[in-house]
Scaffold this motif. Structure first.
Motif, PDB file in Angstrom:
ATOM      1  N   LEU A   1       8.985  19.461  -4.068  1.00 55.64           N
ATOM      2  CA  LEU A   1       8.533  19.054  -2.687  1.00 55.64           C
ATOM      3  C   LEU A   1       7.846  17.841  -2.658  1.00 55.64           C
ATOM      4  N   ILE A   2       6.963  17.637  -3.615  1.00 58.79           N
ATOM      5  CA  ILE A   2       6.288  16.279  -3.703  1.00 58.79           C
ATOM      6  C   ILE A   2       7.199  15.136  -3.796  1.00 58.79           C
ATOM      7  N   LEU A   3       8.208  15.348  -5.026  1.00 55.92           N
ATOM      8  CA  LEU A   3       9.311  14.269  -5.057  1.00 55.92           C
ATOM      9  C   LEU A   3      10.147  13.884  -3.753  1.00 55.92           C
ATOM     10  N   ALA A   4      10.419  14.960  -2.968  1.00 56.10           N
ATOM     11  CA  ALA A   4      11.109  14.746  -1.834  1.00 56.10           C
ATOM     12  C   ALA A   4      10.349  14.034  -0.744  1.00 56.10           C
ATOM     13  N   SER A   5       8.858  14.340  -0.942  1.00 63.03           N
ATOM     14  CA  SER A   5       8.276  13.607   0.471  1.00 63.03           C
ATOM     15  C   SER A   5       7.839  12.186   0.160  1.00 63.03           C
ATOM     16  N   ALA A   6       7.877  11.692  -1.628  1.00 58.50           N
ATOM     17  CA  ALA A   6       7.378  10.774  -1.982  1.00 58.50           C
ATOM     18  C   ALA A   6       8.962   9.732  -1.643  1.00 58.50           C
ATOM     19  N   LEU A   7      10.013  10.123  -1.798  1.00 59.42           N
ATOM     20  CA  LEU A   7      11.358   9.487  -1.750  1.00 59.42           C
ATOM     21  C   LEU A   7      11.680   9.302  -0.169  1.00 59.42           C
TER      22      LEU A   7
ATOM     23  N   PHE B   1       0.874  -1.111   0.006  1.00 58.17           N
ATOM     24  CA  PHE B   1       0.135   0.056  -0.135  1.00 58.17           C
ATOM     25  C   PHE B   1       1.019   1.291   0.164  1.00 58.17           C
ATOM     26  N   SER B   2       2.011   1.076   0.792  1.00 52.38           N
ATOM     27  CA  SER B   2       3.058   2.511   0.903  1.00 52.38           C
ATOM     28  C   SER B   2       3.468   2.555  -0.501  1.00 52.38           C
ATOM     29  N   ASN B   3       4.011   1.568  -1.028  1.00 54.97           N
ATOM     30  CA  ASN B   3       4.637   1.688  -2.208  1.00 54.97           C
ATOM     31  C   ASN B   3       3.654   2.154  -3.514  1.00 54.97           C
ATOM     32  N   ALA B   4       2.533   1.719  -3.473  1.00 57.92           N
ATOM     33  CA  ALA B   4       1.332   2.389  -4.424  1.00 57.92           C
ATOM     34  C   ALA B   4       1.312   3.667  -4.162  1.00 57.92           C
ATOM     35  N   TYR B   5       1.308   4.176  -2.916  1.00 56.84           N
ATOM     36  CA  TYR B   5       1.221   5.729  -2.545  1.00 56.84           C
ATOM     37  C   TYR B   5       2.370   6.323  -3.111  1.00 56.84           C
ATOM     38  N   MET B   6       3.717   5.700  -3.135  1.00 50.38           N
ATOM     39  CA  MET B   6       4.736   6.397  -3.347  1.00 50.38           C
ATOM     40  C   MET B   6       4.956   6.531  -4.931  1.00 50.38           C
ATOM     41  N   ILE B   7       4.552   5.566  -5.609  1.00 53.89           N
ATOM     42  CA  ILE B   7       4.596   5.449  -7.113  1.00 53.89           C
ATOM     43  C   ILE B   7       3.599   6.689  -7.551  1.00 53.89           C
ATOM     44  N   GLY B   8       2.523   6.702  -7.115  1.00 56.99           N
ATOM     45  CA  GLY B   8       1.362   7.753  -7.233  1.00 56.99           C
ATOM     46  C   GLY B   8       1.884   9.191  -6.977  1.00 56.99           C
ATOM     47  N   THR B   9       2.572   9.515  -5.995  1.00 58.27           N
ATOM     48  CA  THR B   9       3.150  10.556  -5.605  1.00 58.27           C
ATOM     49  C   THR B   9       4.388  11.063  -6.508  1.00 58.27           C
ATOM     50  N   ILE B  10       5.370   9.996  -6.720  1.00 57.69           N
ATOM     51  CA  ILE B  10       6.239  10.567  -7.488  1.00 57.69           C
ATOM     52  C   ILE B  10       5.885  10.745  -9.116  1.00 57.69           C
ATOM     53  N   CYS B  11       5.021  10.072  -9.475  1.00 54.95           N
ATOM     54  CA  CYS B  11       4.373  10.326 -10.805  1.00 54.95           C
ATOM     55  C   CYS B  11       3.643  11.573 -10.826  1.00 54.95           C
ATOM     56  N   SER B  12       3.103  12.095  -9.861  1.00 49.19           N
ATOM     57  CA  SER B  12       2.224  13.359  -9.877  1.00 49.19           C
ATOM     58  C   SER B  12       3.397  14.428  -9.521  1.00 49.19           C
ATOM     59  N   SER B  13       4.568  14.267  -9.071  1.00 48.34           N
ATOM     60  CA  SER B  13       5.535  15.415  -8.920  1.00 48.34           C
ATOM     61  C   SER B  13       6.202  15.554 -10.486  1.00 48.34           C
TER      62      SER B  13
ATOM     63  N   LEU C   1      -4.940   5.890  -8.677  1.00 47.46           N
ATOM     64  CA  LEU C   1      -5.943   6.830  -7.709  1.00 47.46           C
ATOM     65  C   LEU C   1      -4.961   7.547  -6.929  1.00 47.46           C
ATOM     66  N   PHE C   2      -3.871   7.079  -6.458  1.00 49.64           N
ATOM     67  CA  PHE C   2      -3.132   8.053  -5.548  1.00 49.64           C
ATOM     68  C   PHE C   2      -2.441   9.237  -6.444  1.00 49.64           C
ATOM     69  N   PHE C   3      -2.163   8.679  -7.607  1.00 45.06           N
ATOM     70  CA  PHE C   3      -1.379   9.832  -8.559  1.00 45.06           C
ATOM     71  C   PHE C   3      -2.533  10.826  -8.632  1.00 45.06           C
ATOM     72  N   VAL C   4      -3.877  10.553  -8.908  1.00 49.83           N
ATOM     73  CA  VAL C   4      -4.682  11.712  -9.159  1.00 49.83           C
ATOM     74  C   VAL C   4      -5.101  12.512  -7.819  1.00 49.83           C
ATOM     75  N   LEU C   5      -5.049  11.749  -6.675  1.00 49.43           N
ATOM     76  CA  LEU C   5      -5.144  12.254  -5.590  1.00 49.43           C
ATOM     77  C   LEU C   5      -4.175  13.246  -5.156  1.00 49.43           C
ATOM     78  N   ARG C   6      -2.858  12.902  -5.380  1.00 50.34           N
ATOM     79  CA  ARG C   6      -1.707  13.753  -5.015  1.00 50.34           C
ATOM     80  C   ARG C   6      -1.607  14.943  -6.081  1.00 50.34           C
ATOM     81  N   PHE C   7      -1.849  14.742  -7.222  1.00 48.25           N
ATOM     82  CA  PHE C   7      -1.844  15.898  -8.368  1.00 48.25           C
ATOM     83  C   PHE C   7      -2.711  16.810  -8.135  1.00 48.25           C
ATOM     84  N   SER C   8      -3.893  16.380  -7.885  1.00 44.81           N
ATOM     85  CA  SER C   8      -5.163  17.583  -7.747  1.00 44.81           C
ATOM     86  C   SER C   8      -5.197  18.144  -6.427  1.00 44.81           C
TER      87      SER C   8
END
Length: 434
Positions: free
Chosen positions: A388-394, A60-72, A134-141
């Motif tokens: 900022l988003i990339l740093a928080s994802a990594l 679950f955490s890795n899915a969140y990380m991937i979505g966050t990195i993609c949004s960054s 879904l995390f990508f869209v959540l984090r991006f928007s």
């Protein structure tokens, strides 16, 4: 009706008070409505959602990380949209997109089962891919576009009083964000996680209509000036020349852009990593879970106090002083992190944690319009937001990797000190390009 006020019955020029104060209120509420896309808003859903989907905590955490990195990687494009279309439309579509994402999140189990049936496969990869998307869209928007548009529109309506209004907004947001896990958790316990996401989705649709009514791109479009000032004659405009309006490319060519951007990214990395692994960090030094969680309240008090005081003073002081004070806060936090088990470790960590958070609230809002102007503010802050988003994802996986490899988190403290030393030297010439 002008195109700048289309779909709205509110005319800023007819407001009995300077309309910037209305923008201050609705923009702050807009940032508050981004909570479902922020880590603090998602974290409350982690346990019930991962269990319902059959995912482990790491998956679950890795899915969140991937979505966050993609949004960054794409948030910079949203900054360009902000400059081209204005805060109203960008914030409106961000709120609608976040609402749709939340509604889809509430149906994630059904979506996962449907895909499994269609493909005749029973694998964890299906819910993993669905949640990453879904995390990508959540984090991006949410964390990205809605936050950026709402913060920027406040900064655009003020100039000389920018620090004062940011003080009010920052304090309100701090209290709003810190209290959000309580009421979100209460909704989950009372109605289930699915219904809670649906309630938040409906609330965002309603708020999107308020955005169309009350968000206004800039005061000049309505015959007004920042801070409610009135230029009486040409002589006054000569005395107060318009600041140079830097493009994003020109801003990136200045040392100030990188130094301020890097210290803000360090804050995102350190705070996110520590928050995510705080129980494990303290346990590795012999402390209990209660000891770990107890650092957040005093750190928040320090952060809010610093944000309030230094936001007000920022209208009168050079921001380079703030940059070095924030670096000092990072050094305090890193030293406290390294010597956590000593008598001065926890107080230093709390103090540094609070100083970082307090100055982050000031610099992330104030520095960009003051240094680079308002015309291309979206493109510039969009680029910073990607850092900022990339740093928080990594941060969470790097903290985890450090502990699993070395059996301790201390290496991160040493690396933090080296990075901050480099930053303090490199920032000597990071002057305001204006």
């Amino acid at each position: 009706m002008s195109s700048n006020n289309r779909f709205s019955f509110v005319d800023p020029a007819k407001s009995p008070v300077f309309y910037g104060y209305v923008i201050l209120v609705v923009g702050t509420i807009g940032i508050y409505f981004s909570i479902p896309g922020q880590t603090i808003g998602v974290s409350v859903f982690t346990d019930p959602v991962k269990d319902a989907l059959g995912l482990s905590r790491n998956q679950f955490s890795n899915a969140y990380m991937i979505g966050t990195i993609c949004s960054s990687l794409v948030i910079g494009r949203a900054g360009v949209w902000f400059d081209k279309y204005g805060a109203r439309y960008v914030a409106f579509f961000a709120a609608i997109t976040l609402s749709v994402a939340l509604m889809l999140c509430s149906w994630s189990v059904q979506m996962s089962e449907f895909v499994k049936t269609m493909l005749n496969l029973d694998t964890w990869l299906i819910p993993f891919v669905i949640m990453a998307a879904l995390f990508f869209v959540l984090r991006f928007s949410g964390q990205g576009v809605l936050t950026m548009a709402s913060r920027n529109v406040i900064m655009i309506w003020f100039d000389k009083n920018r620090g004062k209004v940011n003080a009010i907004s920052s304090v309100a947001i701090s209290f709003g964000f810190s209290s959000s896990p309580l009421w979100v958790n209460a909704l989950i316990e009372g109605y289930s996680w699915q219904v809670t996401w649906q309630i938040l989705a409906v609330a965002l649709v309603i708020f999107s209509l308020f955005i169309l009514q009350f968000y206004k791109n800039k005061p000049e479009e309505h015959g007004l000036l920042p801070d409610g000032e009135v230029l009486e004659d040409e002589e006054e405009s000569i005395k107060n020349p318009v600041a140079k309006q830097y493009t994003a490319k020109e801003a990136r060519e200045t040392r100030a852009f990188w130094m301020y951007g890097l210290i803000l990214a360090f804050n995102s990395f350190f705070i996110t990593g520590l928050t995510f692994h705080v129980v494990s960090v303290f346990a590795s030094e012999g402390f209990s879970k209660d000891d770990a969680i107890s650092i957040f309240l005093p750190a928040s008090v320090v952060a809010v106090t610093i944000s309030l005081i230094f936001n007000f003073l920022s209208d009168y002081l050079h921001l380079k002083l703030y940059l070095y004070l924030m670096i000092l806060g990072g050094i305090m936090a890193s030293v406290g992190f390294l010597f956590l088990s000593s008598s001065f470790g926890i107080p230093l960590l709390i103090g540094g944690f609070g100083v970082l958070g307090g100055f982050f609230a000031v610099l992330n809002a104030i520095v960009w319009p003051r240094f680079f102007g308002r015309t291309h503010l979206g493109a510039i802050t969009g680029k910073v937001m990607s850092f900022l988003i990339l740093a928080s994802a990594l941060a969470p996986p790097i903290f985890s990797l450090c502990f699993s490899t070395f059996g301790s988190y201390r290496l991160l403290g040493y690396l933090g000190l080296v990075f901050l030393l480099f930053l303090s030297i490199a920032s000597i010439r990071a002057n305001n390009p204006q």
